[in-house]
Enzyme design. Structure first.
Site, PDB file in Angstrom:
ATOM      1  N   LYS A 196       6.708   0.205   0.772  1.00  0.00           N
ATOM      2  CA  LYS A 196       7.487   1.315   1.347  1.00  0.00           C
ATOM      3  C   LYS A 196       8.732   1.529   0.489  1.00  0.00           C
ATOM      4  O   LYS A 196       9.521   0.598   0.283  1.00  0.00           O
ATOM      5  CB  LYS A 196       7.881   0.973   2.781  1.00  0.00           C
ATOM      6  CG  LYS A 196       8.693   2.057   3.467  1.00  0.00           C
ATOM      7  CD  LYS A 196       9.026   1.674   4.903  1.00  0.00           C
ATOM      8  CE  LYS A 196       9.826   2.758   5.603  1.00  0.00           C
ATOM      9  NZ  LYS A 196      10.176   2.373   6.977  1.00  0.00           N
ATOM     10  N   LYS A 249       3.894   4.151   1.279  1.00  0.00           N
ATOM     11  CA  LYS A 249       4.695   5.178   1.936  1.00  0.00           C
ATOM     12  C   LYS A 249       5.935   5.449   1.100  1.00  0.00           C
ATOM     13  O   LYS A 249       6.633   4.486   0.773  1.00  0.00           O
ATOM     14  CB  LYS A 249       5.093   4.696   3.332  1.00  0.00           C
ATOM     15  CG  LYS A 249       5.983   5.675   4.093  1.00  0.00           C
ATOM     16  CD  LYS A 249       6.403   5.120   5.446  1.00  0.00           C
ATOM     17  CE  LYS A 249       7.260   6.160   6.174  1.00  0.00           C
ATOM     18  NZ  LYS A 249       7.719   5.724   7.474  1.00  0.00           N
TER      19      LYS A 249
END
Ligand SMILES: [Zn+2]
Length: 326
Positions: A196, A249
């Site tokens: 992420k 992400k």
């Protein structure tokens, strides 16, 4: 004339041929619809920067998920939006917290026919808005792990199929796995937000979830967007810690990271098509600058082609309802 020209166009000649030979497909089962859950039985609260997406009360959530299932959507990812914030994220770790109650209601209504995933992070219930415990202005890694574990156990006991830690603390997958097992929740899977990035693409989400840090930023725990090798190390570390699934992400600016992780693991991999990616498409479509009905399938298919098994996307419901993925 060449002796033997490679005629690749032969296989693109008709729509039927192209359809038969398409390498990447996007059935609704690969999509995950996120939900911003609020307490109570009131109407949806639209999110300005994310046209078509709203905060949804508990009663409406069950209706909405039921309607989505009729479109073929079989998986949800829940975020709890709570006004109760403190220094220990008590609202997030409570056994009768908002997300736990939402999970229990969905599980009762839909049984095993719905894949219920829950976001596990402390930021939405922390007064300072950081993803872990804050001391002396620094996010404390190890002190955050028991709180994340308690939150995951609360969701699992309520009936979550998958808990998805998004905090980016080191060691949290191992800590959560241990806590789940000790609580008798061996069957609950962990989808780690393993790679992420500290991204500007999260802007609309932070308004939606009311989770922006009050001071500083998240660069001491989220990945530097310049670092692809480090992103691979993060995902492989989470695999070693016991993650059942991995995630990249955001997705669109990180398709190379998806492809690289795909080459290095046999675990299922998710791509999170985040709020900023969604809002850019919506803004362009509103102005008539792009054709959303063609752009959305192109974007989502790109993520699948890069190697994502699951795609978490705010476009899911509308794309299926309007037949964009057909
Ligand atoms: Zn967070």
């Amino acid at each position: 004339m060449m002796e033997r020209m490679e005629r690749l166009r032969r296989l693109r000649r008709t729509a039927a041929l192209r359809e038969a030979l398409a390498e990447t497909r996007l059935p609704p089962q690969r999509l995950v619809q996120p939900h911003f859950v609020i307490d109570g039985g009131g109407p949806d609260v639209p999110i300005d920067a994310m046209p078509g997406i709203a905060r949804t009360g508990l009663r409406r959530l069950v209706e909405q998920v039921g309607a989505d299932r009729d479109l073929g959507l079989g998986a949800v990812l829940l975020f709890g939006i709570t006004p109760h914030k403190d220094e220990r994220a008590s609202a997030a770790t409570a056994r009768d917290g908002l997300v736990a109650r939402a999970v229990a209601e969905l599980r009762e209504r839909f049984g095993d026919g719905l894949v219920i995933m829950t976001d596990v992070c402390l930021c939405g219930a922390m007064s300072h808005g950081h993803c872990g415990v804050l001391e002396d202005g620094h996010v404390q890694n190890d002190a955050s792990l028991p709180l994340l574990s308690a939150m995951a156990v609360a969701h699992a006991e309520a009936g979550a199929s998958v808990v998805a830690p998004s905090d980016m603390m080191d060691g949290r997958v191992a800590a959560i796995r241990r806590a789940l097992d000790e609580a008798g929740q061996q069957e609950t899977a962990i989808l780690s937000y393993s790679s992420k990035f500290a991204s500007a693409f999260y802007g609309p989400f932070r308004d939606a979830a009311d989770s922006a840090p009050k001071s500083g930023d998240r660069k001491t725990y989220q990945l530097d967007p310049r670092n692809g090798r480090e992103a691979l190390r993060e995902s492989l570390a989470d695999e070693r810690e016991g993650a059942d699934m991995l995630m990249v992400k955001p997705a669109l600016a990180y398709l190379d990271v998806i492809a690289e992780i795909r080459r290095h693991t046999a675990l299922p991999l998710a791509a999170y098509n985040v709020s900023g990616e969604y809002s850019l498409v919506k803004a362009g479509a509103e102005r008539g600058w792009i054709d959303e009905s063609r752009l959305v399938p192109e974007i989502l298919t790109g993520m699948a082609r890069a190697g994502a098994d699951l795609i978490i996307t705010y476009h899911a419901r509308e794309a299926l309802a309007k037949g964009w993925l057909a």
